[in-house]
Design a protein around this motif. Structure first.
Motif, PDB file in Angstrom:
ATOM      1  N   ARG A   1      37.910  17.852  76.481  1.00  0.00           N
ATOM      2  CA  ARG A   1      37.942  17.087  77.731  1.00  0.00           C
ATOM      3  C   ARG A   1      36.742  16.158  77.871  1.00  0.00           C
ATOM      4  N   SER A   2      35.890  16.093  76.878  1.00  0.00           N
ATOM      5  CA  SER A   2      34.717  15.229  76.927  1.00  0.00           C
ATOM      6  C   SER A   2      35.020  13.894  76.237  1.00  0.00           C
ATOM      7  N   ARG A   3      34.025  13.053  76.191  1.00  0.00           N
ATOM      8  CA  ARG A   3      34.204  11.745  75.549  1.00  0.00           C
ATOM      9  C   ARG A   3      34.155  11.833  74.031  1.00  0.00           C
ATOM     10  N   SER A   4      33.566  12.887  73.516  1.00  0.00           N
ATOM     11  CA  SER A   4      33.469  13.031  72.066  1.00  0.00           C
ATOM     12  C   SER A   4      33.873  14.447  71.646  1.00  0.00           C
ATOM     13  N   PRO A   5      35.178  14.707  71.560  1.00  0.00           N
ATOM     14  CA  PRO A   5      35.634  16.056  71.180  1.00  0.00           C
ATOM     15  C   PRO A   5      35.346  16.347  69.703  1.00  0.00           C
ATOM     16  N   PHE A   6      35.196  17.615  69.400  1.00  0.00           N
ATOM     17  CA  PHE A   6      35.002  18.041  68.013  1.00  0.00           C
ATOM     18  C   PHE A   6      36.330  17.964  67.280  1.00  0.00           C
ATOM     19  N   GLN A   7      36.326  17.349  66.106  1.00  0.00           N
ATOM     20  CA  GLN A   7      37.512  17.300  65.249  1.00  0.00           C
ATOM     21  C   GLN A   7      37.338  18.358  64.164  1.00  0.00           C
ATOM     22  N   VAL A   8      37.424  19.626  64.580  1.00  0.00           N
ATOM     23  CA  VAL A   8      37.129  20.750  63.690  1.00  0.00           C
ATOM     24  C   VAL A   8      38.244  21.777  63.778  1.00  0.00           C
ATOM     25  N   ASN A   9      38.677  22.266  62.633  1.00  0.00           N
ATOM     26  CA  ASN A   9      39.594  23.388  62.552  1.00  0.00           C
ATOM     27  C   ASN A   9      38.798  24.603  62.077  1.00  0.00           C
ATOM     28  N   VAL A  10      39.120  25.772  62.592  1.00  0.00           N
ATOM     29  CA  VAL A  10      38.281  26.950  62.385  1.00  0.00           C
ATOM     30  C   VAL A  10      39.095  28.156  61.922  1.00  0.00           C
ATOM     31  N   LEU A  11      38.543  28.887  60.983  1.00  0.00           N
ATOM     32  CA  LEU A  11      38.978  30.243  60.654  1.00  0.00           C
ATOM     33  C   LEU A  11      37.769  31.132  60.918  1.00  0.00           C
ATOM     34  N   MET A  12      37.905  32.041  61.858  1.00  0.00           N
ATOM     35  CA  MET A  12      36.793  32.930  62.206  1.00  0.00           C
ATOM     36  C   MET A  12      37.227  34.366  61.944  1.00  0.00           C
ATOM     37  N   GLY A  13      36.448  35.050  61.134  1.00  0.00           N
ATOM     38  CA  GLY A  13      36.772  36.427  60.809  1.00  0.00           C
ATOM     39  C   GLY A  13      35.587  37.327  61.043  1.00  0.00           C
ATOM     40  N   GLY A  14      35.877  38.594  61.232  1.00  0.00           N
ATOM     41  CA  GLY A  14      34.802  39.540  61.422  1.00  0.00           C
ATOM     42  C   GLY A  14      35.298  40.963  61.500  1.00  0.00           C
TER      43      GLY A  14
ATOM     44  N   LEU B   1      40.981  38.298  61.953  1.00  0.00           N
ATOM     45  CA  LEU B   1      40.903  36.914  61.519  1.00  0.00           C
ATOM     46  C   LEU B   1      41.574  36.049  62.571  1.00  0.00           C
ATOM     47  N   TYR B   2      40.892  34.988  62.981  1.00  0.00           N
ATOM     48  CA  TYR B   2      41.429  34.082  63.999  1.00  0.00           C
ATOM     49  C   TYR B   2      41.553  32.679  63.426  1.00  0.00           C
TER      50      TYR B   2
ATOM     51  N   TYR C   1      41.846  21.968  66.090  1.00  0.00           N
ATOM     52  CA  TYR C   1      40.952  21.091  66.844  1.00  0.00           C
ATOM     53  C   TYR C   1      41.383  20.905  68.297  1.00  0.00           C
ATOM     54  N   LEU C   2      42.580  21.348  68.656  1.00  0.00           N
ATOM     55  CA  LEU C   2      43.041  21.265  70.038  1.00  0.00           C
ATOM     56  C   LEU C   2      42.740  22.538  70.828  1.00  0.00           C
ATOM     57  N   GLY C   3      42.115  23.510  70.183  1.00  0.00           N
ATOM     58  CA  GLY C   3      41.755  24.740  70.857  1.00  0.00           C
ATOM     59  C   GLY C   3      42.848  25.794  70.839  1.00  0.00           C
ATOM     60  N   THR C   4      43.845  25.627  69.996  1.00  0.00           N
ATOM     61  CA  THR C   4      44.900  26.630  69.862  1.00  0.00           C
ATOM     62  C   THR C   4      44.343  27.797  69.062  1.00  0.00           C
ATOM     63  N   LEU C   5      44.339  28.975  69.653  1.00  0.00           N
ATOM     64  CA  LEU C   5      43.752  30.157  69.020  1.00  0.00           C
ATOM     65  C   LEU C   5      44.825  31.209  68.802  1.00  0.00           C
ATOM     66  N   GLN C   6      44.817  31.807  67.606  1.00  0.00           N
ATOM     67  CA  GLN C   6      45.782  32.848  67.290  1.00  0.00           C
ATOM     68  C   GLN C   6      45.159  33.848  66.325  1.00  0.00           C
ATOM     69  N   GLN C   7      45.334  35.133  66.590  1.00  0.00           N
ATOM     70  CA  GLN C   7      44.911  36.139  65.634  1.00  0.00           C
ATOM     71  C   GLN C   7      45.966  36.225  64.542  1.00  0.00           C
ATOM     72  N   VAL C   8      45.528  36.165  63.295  1.00  0.00           N
ATOM     73  CA  VAL C   8      46.448  36.151  62.156  1.00  0.00           C
ATOM     74  C   VAL C   8      45.974  37.148  61.100  1.00  0.00           C
ATOM     75  N   THR C   9      46.859  37.458  60.176  1.00  0.00           N
ATOM     76  CA  THR C   9      46.479  38.283  59.027  1.00  0.00           C
ATOM     77  C   THR C   9      46.146  37.417  57.824  1.00  0.00           C
ATOM     78  N   LYS C  10      46.643  36.187  57.833  1.00  0.00           N
ATOM     79  CA  LYS C  10      46.344  35.210  56.780  1.00  0.00           C
ATOM     80  C   LYS C  10      46.535  33.830  57.378  1.00  0.00           C
TER      81      LYS C  10
END
Length: 175
Positions: A93-106, A116-117, A121-130
């Motif tokens: 929602r800012s003037r300079s959004p991050f154009q980043v896709n993420v895989l976050m695991g822990g 694993l999540y 870049y649109l902020g869609t988050l989902q827990q996945v197995t792969k």
């Protein structure tokens, strides 16, 4: 061409990412680390523009460290993923959004399980197995589907990742 993929077992997570930085038809760097260790139990793999990746990863790591310093406890894997998602949505929602896709695991110490999540870049988050981001998704999703089992061992996960890398080297013309 950014590529990142990951697989999650019962008590382990593996994330892989390429190391090249490309702009248009040029390869600018061959040794860029796109995986950041957030703390002892969490890791973040990112794809996207180099400056956005660097800024987003470092901003999230520093904010999580500040949160831990202020509250006295470390947020869990799910809380960290939701924090990343809220920061991504706020930047959208800012003037300079991050154009980043993420895989976050822990590894969640309370639930005694790995998570694993997948977040775009649109902020869609989902827990996945792969999961996979970038052009790797076109090639490695079938390999991950073929190898994935509910109770697979770490060694089977490493074999699956090796097969994914072989598949990318064989079929991906650019990398």
């Amino acid at each position: 061409m950014d590529s990142a993929f990951g697989i999650c077992g019962k008590d382990w997570v593996i994330v892989c990412a390429d190391t090249s930085v490309n702009r248009s038809i040029f390869t600018l760097k061959h040794d860029d680390d796109k995986i950041m260790q957030l703390n002892q139990y969490k890791v973040l793999a990112t794809t996207g523009e180099q400056t956005d990746r660097y800024q987003f990863s470092n901003l999230m790591m520093r904010n999580l460290q500040l949160m831990e310093y202020r509250t006295g406890f470390e947020p869990g894997v799910e809380a960290t993923a939701n924090f990343l998602r809220s920061e991504m949505a706020q930047s959208l929602r800012s003037r300079s959004p991050f154009q980043v896709n993420v895989l976050m695991g822990g590894y969640d110490q309370i639930e005694k399980s790995a998570k694993l999540y997948w977040m775009d870049y649109l902020g869609t988050l989902q827990q996945v197995t792969k999961g996979a981001h970038g052009y790797a998704g076109y090639f490695v999703n079938s390999v991950l589907d073929q190898h994935f089992k509910e109770n697979m061992t770490l060694e089977q996960g490493l074999d699956a990742c090796r097969d994914c890398i072989k598949e990318l080297q064989r079929r991906f013309i650019i990398n």
